[in-house]
Design a protein around this motif. Structure first.
Motif, PDB file in Angstrom:
ATOM      1  N   PHE A  93       8.438   1.787 -15.424  1.00 16.52           N
ATOM      2  CA  PHE A  93       7.765   1.670 -14.123  1.00 16.52           C
ATOM      3  C   PHE A  93       8.718   2.094 -13.007  1.00 16.52           C
ATOM      4  CE2 PHE A  93       5.575  -1.412 -16.821  1.00 16.52           C
ATOM      5  CZ  PHE A  93       4.246  -1.132 -16.554  1.00 16.52           C
ATOM      6  N   ILE A  94       8.225   2.944 -12.110  1.00 19.51           N
ATOM      7  CA  ILE A  94       9.066   3.380 -10.996  1.00 19.51           C
ATOM      8  C   ILE A  94       9.320   2.220 -10.038  1.00 19.51           C
ATOM      9  CG2 ILE A  94       7.044   4.309  -9.757  1.00 19.51           C
ATOM     10  CD1 ILE A  94       8.908   6.368  -8.465  1.00 19.51           C
ATOM     11  N   VAL A 148       0.836  -1.201   0.000  1.00 24.05           N
ATOM     12  CA  VAL A 148       0.000   0.000   0.000  1.00 24.05           C
ATOM     13  C   VAL A 148       0.871   1.252   0.000  1.00 24.05           C
ATOM     14  CG1 VAL A 148      -1.657   1.359   1.356  1.00 24.05           C
ATOM     15  CG2 VAL A 148      -1.988  -1.105   1.096  1.00 24.05           C
ATOM     16  N   LYS A 149       1.915   1.251   0.815  1.00 29.42           N
ATOM     17  CA  LYS A 149       2.794   2.425   0.881  1.00 29.42           C
ATOM     18  C   LYS A 149       3.495   2.668  -0.447  1.00 29.42           C
ATOM     19  CE  LYS A 149       6.381   4.659   3.648  1.00 29.42           C
ATOM     20  NZ  LYS A 149       7.291   4.573   4.798  1.00 29.42           N
ATOM     21  N   LEU A 150       3.958   1.608  -1.100  1.00 25.92           N
ATOM     22  CA  LEU A 150       4.643   1.765  -2.385  1.00 25.92           C
ATOM     23  C   LEU A 150       3.695   2.267  -3.473  1.00 25.92           C
ATOM     24  CD1 LEU A 150       6.961  -1.384  -2.413  1.00 25.92           C
ATOM     25  CD2 LEU A 150       7.698   1.001  -2.266  1.00 25.92           C
ATOM     26  N   VAL A 151       2.460   1.771  -3.474  1.00 26.40           N
ATOM     27  CA  VAL A 151       1.481   2.234  -4.466  1.00 26.40           C
ATOM     28  C   VAL A 151       1.186   3.719  -4.275  1.00 26.40           C
ATOM     29  CG1 VAL A 151      -0.938   2.061  -5.198  1.00 26.40           C
ATOM     30  CG2 VAL A 151       0.408  -0.016  -4.870  1.00 26.40           C
ATOM     31  N   LEU A 152       0.987   4.149  -3.020  1.00 27.49           N
ATOM     32  CA  LEU A 152       0.724   5.565  -2.746  1.00 27.49           C
ATOM     33  C   LEU A 152       1.953   6.421  -3.073  1.00 27.49           C
ATOM     34  CD1 LEU A 152      -1.274   5.277   0.611  1.00 27.49           C
ATOM     35  CD2 LEU A 152      -2.178   5.841  -1.653  1.00 27.49           C
ATOM     36  N   THR A 153       3.148   5.906  -2.745  1.00 28.00           N
ATOM     37  CA  THR A 153       4.380   6.622  -3.089  1.00 28.00           C
ATOM     38  C   THR A 153       4.484   6.810  -4.589  1.00 28.00           C
ATOM     39  OG1 THR A 153       5.527   5.718  -1.149  1.00 28.00           O
ATOM     40  CG2 THR A 153       6.901   6.573  -2.921  1.00 28.00           C
ATOM     41  N   SER A 154       4.160   5.772  -5.342  1.00 28.03           N
ATOM     42  CA  SER A 154       4.208   5.841  -6.796  1.00 28.03           C
ATOM     43  C   SER A 154       3.284   6.932  -7.325  1.00 28.03           C
ATOM     44  CB  SER A 154       3.815   4.488  -7.387  1.00 28.03           C
ATOM     45  OG  SER A 154       3.869   4.519  -8.794  1.00 28.03           O
ATOM     46  N   GLN A 156      17.189   8.768 -10.756  1.00 26.07           N
ATOM     47  CA  GLN A 156      16.141   9.783 -10.634  1.00 26.07           C
ATOM     48  C   GLN A 156      15.009   9.290  -9.731  1.00 26.07           C
ATOM     49  OE1 GLN A 156      15.314  10.060 -14.844  1.00 26.07           O
ATOM     50  NE2 GLN A 156      16.511  11.949 -15.059  1.00 26.07           N
ATOM     51  N   PHE A 157      14.578   8.047  -9.971  1.00 22.55           N
ATOM     52  CA  PHE A 157      13.476   7.501  -9.185  1.00 22.55           C
ATOM     53  C   PHE A 157      13.871   7.287  -7.721  1.00 22.55           C
ATOM     54  CE2 PHE A 157      11.309   5.502 -13.138  1.00 22.55           C
ATOM     55  CZ  PHE A 157      10.570   6.662 -13.325  1.00 22.55           C
ATOM     56  N   LEU A 158      15.127   6.890  -7.472  1.00 23.95           N
ATOM     57  CA  LEU A 158      15.588   6.716  -6.088  1.00 23.95           C
ATOM     58  C   LEU A 158      15.488   8.022  -5.304  1.00 23.95           C
ATOM     59  CD1 LEU A 158      18.741   4.408  -6.335  1.00 23.95           C
ATOM     60  CD2 LEU A 158      16.643   3.922  -5.071  1.00 23.95           C
ATOM     61  N   VAL A 159      15.911   9.125  -5.932  1.00 27.82           N
ATOM     62  CA  VAL A 159      15.861  10.431  -5.266  1.00 27.82           C
ATOM     63  C   VAL A 159      14.417  10.876  -5.077  1.00 27.82           C
ATOM     64  CG1 VAL A 159      16.400  12.885  -5.553  1.00 27.82           C
ATOM     65  CG2 VAL A 159      18.148  11.160  -6.012  1.00 27.82           C
ATOM     66  N   LEU A 160      13.594  10.716  -6.121  1.00 25.13           N
ATOM     67  CA  LEU A 160      12.194  11.138  -6.044  1.00 25.13           C
ATOM     68  C   LEU A 160      11.434  10.330  -4.994  1.00 25.13           C
ATOM     69  CD1 LEU A 160      10.529  13.255  -7.538  1.00 25.13           C
ATOM     70  CD2 LEU A 160       9.824  11.481  -9.148  1.00 25.13           C
TER      71      LEU A 160
END
Length: 322
Positions: free
Chosen positions: A176-177, A37-43, A266-270
Motif C-alpha cells: 500500500f502506498i 480525500v487528497k491522499l485517496v486521489l493522490t493514491s 519510490q513512493f515518496l518521490v512519486l
C-alpha cells in the motif's frame, strides 16, 4: 475518447483544475476529511493502493463510493469475513449445462474495489487480493486475466476490535502506498454531517474525469521532472528510519526496531510529484515530500518496546526524522 494536450504544462494545468473540481464535487457529499480525500486521489493518480484505518461510522464506504462516482469508474465493495475464499474475490470456473467450463469474474474485476475490514479474513484470502494489487492480473486454472484499468484498491481496518482478526504482515502492508488514518470530525463538521444526512434531500455529485483521462494523468505524474536534491532528501529520510544504518540518527537507533524499504523511497518521490501537480506546481520540492511522508512511512516503521512504553507514536517518529 482520446485525451490530448498540446504540452505537459497544459496537461499539468488541466490536472490541477480537475483536482479542484473533484474536491468541490466530493465536498457535496463528504463533509471535512480534506486530507483524507487528497491522499485517496493522490493514491489513484500515482497508480497505488491505500489502507484506511478508522472507527466505524466515519463514512469510509461513502467516501470511496463518491470518489468512484466523480471519476466515472466501476465500483465494487467486498466485505471481508473469516469464511471468505479467494474465489469469492477473484472468481471461479463453472460448468454450464453443456459441460463446458467458463470463467465467472469476481468482484475484483472493477476499477475501484473497497476491501472492507481486510484483517477479518485469513492470510490465504488476503494474499489473493494483494497479488492482484501487485500484478494487476489474476490467474485461474492456468488462464491469465488482466484486471481493468485504472485499478485501485482501498482496504479498511477497524483499529478497535482486534478479536478474531488476521493482521496484515509487514511485507503485505508494504504494497500500500498510503496508510491513512481517519479521525473523528470536528464539532462543526459533525453538525453539518447530521444536517445533511437527516433530510430527504440526496445530493448527487457530477462526474469530473473519465477512465482515459485518469490513465493519461497517471502517466503524466511519472513524467514530472524532479531535482536531485529532492530525490536525495526522500532517500535519506527513508534511510533515517533504519536503525544502525548509514543515515540512522540516535533517535531511530533508540526507538526503532525496523525501518522502511526502498519501495518507500519510490513512493515518496512519486507522491511528491503528484502532490506538486495537485497544488498547481510543475516540479516537486522538499515540502511535497514532507506532506505525504507520514502516510507513506506510517505502516513501514516498527517501533521497539521502549518507544511504545514511552508513548512515542509513529507520527512523532516521522516528524522527528523530518
Amino acid at each position: 475518447m482520446s485525451v490530448h494536450f498540446q504540452s505537459d504544462k497544459e496537461a499539468a494545468d488541466a490536472l490541477h483544475a480537475s483536482y479542484k473540481r473533484l474536491r468541490e464535487e466530493i465536498g457535496k457529499v463528504i463533509v471535512g476529511q480534506d486530507e483524507t480525500v487528497k491522499l485517496v486521489l493522490t493514491s489513484i493518480f500515482c497508480q497505488g493502493h491505500s489502507l484506511l484505518e478508522g472507527v466505524p461510522g466515519l463514512a469510509k464506504t461513502l467516501l470511496i463510493q463518491t470518489v468512484s462516482s466523480v471519476l466515472d469508474m466501476e465500483f465494487n465493495r467486498i466485505q471481508f469475513t473469516p469464511d471468505l475464499m479467494p474465489s469469492d474475490i477473484l472468481g471461479a470456473e463453472t460448468m454450464d449445462k453443456d459441460r463446458h467450463f467458463h470463467f465467472v469474474k469476481g468482484p475484483i474485476f472493477s476499477n475501484i474495489v473497497l476491501a472492507d475490514e481486510i484483517n477479518r479474513t485469513p492470510p490465504k484470502t488476503q494474499s489473493a487480493l494483494l497479488e492482484a494489487m501487485q500484478e494487476y492480473s489474476v490467474t485461474i486454472a492456468n488462464k491469465h486475466f488482466e484486471l481493468p484499468k485504472p485499478f485501485f484498491v482501498l482496504a479498511t481496518q477497524n483499529p478497535i476490535e482486534q478479536e478474531g482478526t488476521y493482521p496484515l504482515p509487514e511485507a503485505q502492508l508494504d504494497r500500500f502506498i498510503f496508510n491513512i488514518t481517519l479521525d473523528y470530525p470536528s464539532y462543526q463538521d459533525e453538525v453539518n454531517i447530521v444536517k445533511n444526512t437527516t433530510t430527504d434531500v440526496r445530493v448527487k455529485p457530477d462526474k469530473v474525469l473519465g477512465k482515459e483521462e485518469i490513465i493519461y494523468f497517471q502517466n503524466l505524474v511519472r513524467k514530472v521532472p524532479i531535482a536531485d536534491n529532492v530525490v536525495e532528501y526522500a532517500v535519506k529520510l527513508v534511510g533515517k528510519t533504519r536503525p544502525n544504518s548509514e543515515h540512522a540518527s540516535d533517535f531511530s537507533n533508540k526507538y526503532l526496531d525496523w525501518g522502511a524499504g526502498p519501495r518507500a523511497s519510490q513512493f515518496l518521490v512519486l507522491a511528491a510529484k503528484c502532490n506538486a501537480l495537485l497544488n498547481g506546481k510543475y516540479s516537486p520540492d522538499i515540502e511535497d515530500v514532507q506532506e505525504t511522508a507520514t502516510a507513506i512511512l506510517r505502516h513501514r516503521i516498527v517501533r521497539n518496546f521502549k518507544a511504545e512504553a514511552e508513548g512515542i507514536s509513529i507520527e512523532e517518529v516521522v516528524k522527528r526524522l523530518m
